[in-house]
Design a protein around this motif. Structure first.
Motif, PDB file in Angstrom:
ATOM      1  N   ILE B   9       0.838  -1.205   0.000  1.00 54.06           N
ATOM      2  CA  ILE B   9       0.000   0.000   0.000  1.00 54.06           C
ATOM      3  C   ILE B   9       0.868   1.248   0.000  1.00 54.06           C
ATOM      4  O   ILE B   9       0.646   2.176  -0.785  1.00 54.06           O
ATOM      5  N   SER B  10       1.914   1.252   0.869  1.00 50.37           N
ATOM      6  CA  SER B  10       2.743   2.448   0.936  1.00 50.37           C
ATOM      7  C   SER B  10       3.490   2.659  -0.385  1.00 50.37           C
ATOM      8  O   SER B  10       3.674   3.773  -0.833  1.00 50.37           O
ATOM      9  N   ALA B  11       3.884   1.550  -1.021  1.00 52.05           N
ATOM     10  CA  ALA B  11       4.538   1.666  -2.323  1.00 52.05           C
ATOM     11  C   ALA B  11       3.591   2.299  -3.330  1.00 52.05           C
ATOM     12  O   ALA B  11       3.968   3.154  -4.129  1.00 52.05           O
ATOM     13  N   GLU B  15       3.929   5.782  -5.337  1.00 52.47           N
ATOM     14  CA  GLU B  15       3.810   5.836  -6.780  1.00 52.47           C
ATOM     15  C   GLU B  15       2.817   6.911  -7.222  1.00 52.47           C
ATOM     16  O   GLU B  15       3.056   7.647  -8.162  1.00 52.47           O
ATOM     17  N   ARG B  16       1.696   6.959  -6.464  1.00 55.24           N
ATOM     18  CA  ARG B  16       0.662   7.919  -6.835  1.00 55.24           C
ATOM     19  C   ARG B  16       1.177   9.345  -6.663  1.00 55.24           C
ATOM     20  O   ARG B  16       0.945  10.214  -7.496  1.00 55.24           O
ATOM     21  N   LEU B  17       1.917   9.563  -5.574  1.00 56.73           N
ATOM     22  CA  LEU B  17       2.473  10.882  -5.313  1.00 56.73           C
ATOM     23  C   LEU B  17       3.401  11.294  -6.461  1.00 56.73           C
ATOM     24  O   LEU B  17       3.349  12.417  -6.950  1.00 56.73           O
ATOM     25  N   LEU B  18       4.217  10.315  -6.872  1.00 56.47           N
ATOM     26  CA  LEU B  18       5.158  10.566  -7.957  1.00 56.47           C
ATOM     27  C   LEU B  18       4.417  10.920  -9.237  1.00 56.47           C
ATOM     28  O   LEU B  18       4.806  11.823  -9.980  1.00 56.47           O
TER      29      LEU B  18
END
Lengths: 385, 280
Positions: B9-11, B15-18
């Motif tokens: 989930i944190s990954a 990814e979404r932030l990126l």
């Protein structure tokens, strides 16, 4: 390919009969007299001598960089020789430009004109010759029928599969009724099944038209299956010229023996030579082989015996060498039995056994004796001291 | 050991932030690219005779002035003449040189290549000034020939480059195939080589035309009142007036260019024109 493939009673379609009749009158032999070609300091071709008969299917076989494509380009006139002469149909070609040679070329990548449709591609050579429009149409249709591409005239090359492009290239080269047809690795870009089908088809077309054909390839099985004769080349030299059977069974040097087909090498010693027969001692035996390939070799010298895997038998009793079965490689129509033989070069001998029972008859670990007929062995002076 | 699901989930969140950051950058860049055009476009409709932003009152009178101002229409006409000649001459000369450089090896090939590409190194004002001095010697400072010659020199490297690249991409075996089929060199050139080079030639010509039409620095030196091009006329205008006529002219320019490109795309395909598509 067997002879019954071209049955004379088989009706030849009328579309095909015209080029057949015409080509026969035009084909010409090719003679290469001491041709040399250098690129800077490197000699790509050393004094090549070769005579190709009218209507013959000659293959130039060799690894990449052996000079086979250079020779092809010299015959086509794309390169100028640094020495020697090339004759086509008895005519000296040195001063003849490629566009006047009347030689059809099929390139490795087909080199179809991308901006022209299939019919325009095939008809190009005829337009350059000023053939009347009507006749061009007929002859293009004939040529496309010959390569089984009827009705593809309007397509662009990029809309065709690799095999179809190949056929268009062949039709384009044949429609000008060339004196000689040159093919430069034409099947290397095709997948294996298609390659086999195209080999058969090319061979059939070549026989029907009777056009002198020079075929360049690095694929020894392709060369063996298609050619009337093969010229094996390496490092800019023609090493041996002969029928596929001669090349396979009577190689003249170790390079030819190991480049064409698989081979087992058994080191030995030349005991004596009487006339045409040489007696060679190997690990567990002594055999008499042809002395042709041992000219100038003194008794006592180290020699290598070359034997094809299909000539080696697993003996019931005593053999010439013995070893232990290591593993089996199943090949469908035959099984390669790999035998560890201490006396063999590389420590292995491959025995090709027809059928599929080999692995149960001689499971791994079995001690076996191996035998072969002296007629199937060729001896060369050993290059290993 | 962390819970693998949590890590996943944190990954995903990272990814979404990126992805968000990436898109923000992309849109900012796009915004900055079109920002000048938007500001100018809006200013063109300002009723007041000064270049203020944002406009208080609206008008289209500056468009009328852009069309009626004589220096602009003459500059436009001059520019078309100069561009047509300069880019066509550069195409022929550049294609010739590209051909020679691609096909033949000769003494001084490297030097020739260096000279032909030198306008990329020598500043435009130097080239303009040089031609001006030369032209003054033969009293030819007011001629179209001067401007055209100057533009040919300026755009030549670009044309050459474009043709050279298409020549390199051309499979030489096609010409060998033509020869083996009986085509003499001249016929092979016209039936095989040139037809396959057309996209490259056209893109080279188009590139040269755009450069020539927009060229200002060198043109400022080599043009006279009678031969001034549109960019020079615009420069002269802005020295006297500060009204939105130039903004209106910009809008016209953008619209016309967009129209031309649309037409070119519809008939030839933009990929082909810009030579980005590999032509098989």
């Amino acid at each position: 390919m067997s002879a019954e493939r071209i049955d004379p009673r088989e009706p030849v379609s009328p579309a095909v009969s015209a080029p057949v009749a015409d080509a026969a009158a035009r084909v010409a032999g090719v003679q290469i007299d001491g041709v040399t070609k250098r690129f800077g300091d490197a000699t790509a071709l050393h004094e090549a001598w070769l005579k190709i008969a009218d209507g013959e299917f000659m293959t130039l076989l060799g690894p990449s960089g052996c000079g086979k494509t250079t020779l092809l380009n010299l015959i086509a006139g794309f390169l100028e020789a640094d020495g020697g002469e090339i004759f086509v149909g008895g005519r000296l070609m040195t001063e003849t430009a490629p566009y006047d040679r009347e030689i059809g070329v099929v390139f490795q990548n087909y080199a179809l004109f991308p901006h022209m449709n299939v019919a325009k591609n095939v008809g190009y050579g005829l337009r350059m010759r000023g053939v009347a429009k009507r006749e061009i149409e007929t002859r293009v249709a004939e040529a496309l029928a010959l390569v089984k591409l009827d009705g593809f005239g309007e397509r662009k090359p990029r809309q065709l599969s690799g095999g179809q492009q190949q056929r268009v290239a062949l039709a384009r080269a044949l429609v000008i009724r060339p004196k000689v047809l040159l093919l430069d690795e034409p099947f290397s870009a095709l997948d294996k099944n298609l390659r086999g089908a195209m080999q058969v088809e090319l061979k059939e077309i070549q026989r029907r038209l009777g056009v002198t054909t020079i075929f360049v390839t690095h694929d020894q099985s392709e060369a063996l299956s298609m050619s009337d004769r093969i010229a094996v080349m390496s490092q800019g030299r023609i090493r041996q010229v002969g029928t596929p059977d001669e090349i396979y069974r009577r190689p003249l040097d170790p390079f030819v023996a190991s480049f064409v087909g698989d081979v087992n090498v058994l080191p030995g010693r030349l005991e004596r030579r009487i006339g045409e027969t040489a007696t060679v001692l190997i690990a567990e035996g002594r055999l008499s082989v042809s002395a042709d390939t041992l000219e100038g070799i003194a008794p006592g010298a180290a020699v290598d015996l070359y034997v094809r895997p299909d000539a080696v038998r697993i003996a019931e009793g005593e053999g010439l060498v013995s070893g232990t079965v290591a593993t089996h490689v199943y090949q469908g129509s035959h099984v390669d039995v790999l035998v560890d033989v201490a006396a063999a070069r590389g420590g292995r001998v491959t025995v090709r056994v027809p059928g599929h029972g080999a692995s149960t008859r001689w499971p791994a670990g079995t001690r076996v004796s191996l035998d072969f007929s002296p007629a199937d062995a060729v001896a060369f002076a050993s290059d290993v001291a | 050991m962390s819970d693998p699901r949590k890590r996943l989930i944190s990954a995903k969140a990272g990814e979404r932030l990126l992805a968000i950051a990436g898109w923000t950058v992309v849109w900012l860049v796009v915004a900055f690219i079109i920002l000048p055009a938007v500001v100018v476009g809006i200013s063109a409709f300002n009723d007041r005779a000064i270049l203020s932003f944002p406009p208080q009152a609206w008008s289209t009178r500056w468009f009328a002035r852009a069309f009626s101002y004589r220096d602009f229409s003459e500059g436009f006409r001059n520019g078309l003449i100069i561009t047509a000649f300069a880019s066509s001459i550069a195409l022929v000369v550049g294609a010739g040189f590209a051909f020679a450089l691609d096909r033949y090896s000769f003494r001084g090939k490297m030097a020739l290549e260096a000279v032909l590409t030198s306008p990329l190194v020598i500043p435009h004002f130097t080239i303009g000034l040089g031609f001006l001095i030369l032209a003054a010697q033969i009293h030819a400072t007011r001629t179209f020939a001067l401007v055209i010659v100057c533009h040919v020199v300026l755009v030549l490297p670009f044309v050459m480059r474009s043709v050279y690249v298409s020549l390199r991409n051309l499979d030489s075996r096609l010409e060998l195939a033509a020869a083996s089929l009986g085509a003499r060199p001249g016929r092979a050139l016209f039936t095989v080589t040139l037809p396959l080079l057309i996209p490259g030639l056209f893109s080279g010509w188009l590139f040269a035309a755009i450069l020539s039409f927009n060229e200002f620095t060198a043109s400022l030196f080599v043009t006279a009142q009678a031969t001034q091009t549109l960019p020079v006329a615009m420069y002269n205008y802005v020295r006297e007036y500060a009204d939105p006529t130039l903004a209106a002219l910009s809008v016209i320019y953008i619209v016309v260019t967009a129209l031309l490109l649309t037409i070119a795309n519809a008939f030839l395909g933009l990929g082909k024109v810009l030579n980005v598509e590999h032509v098989r």
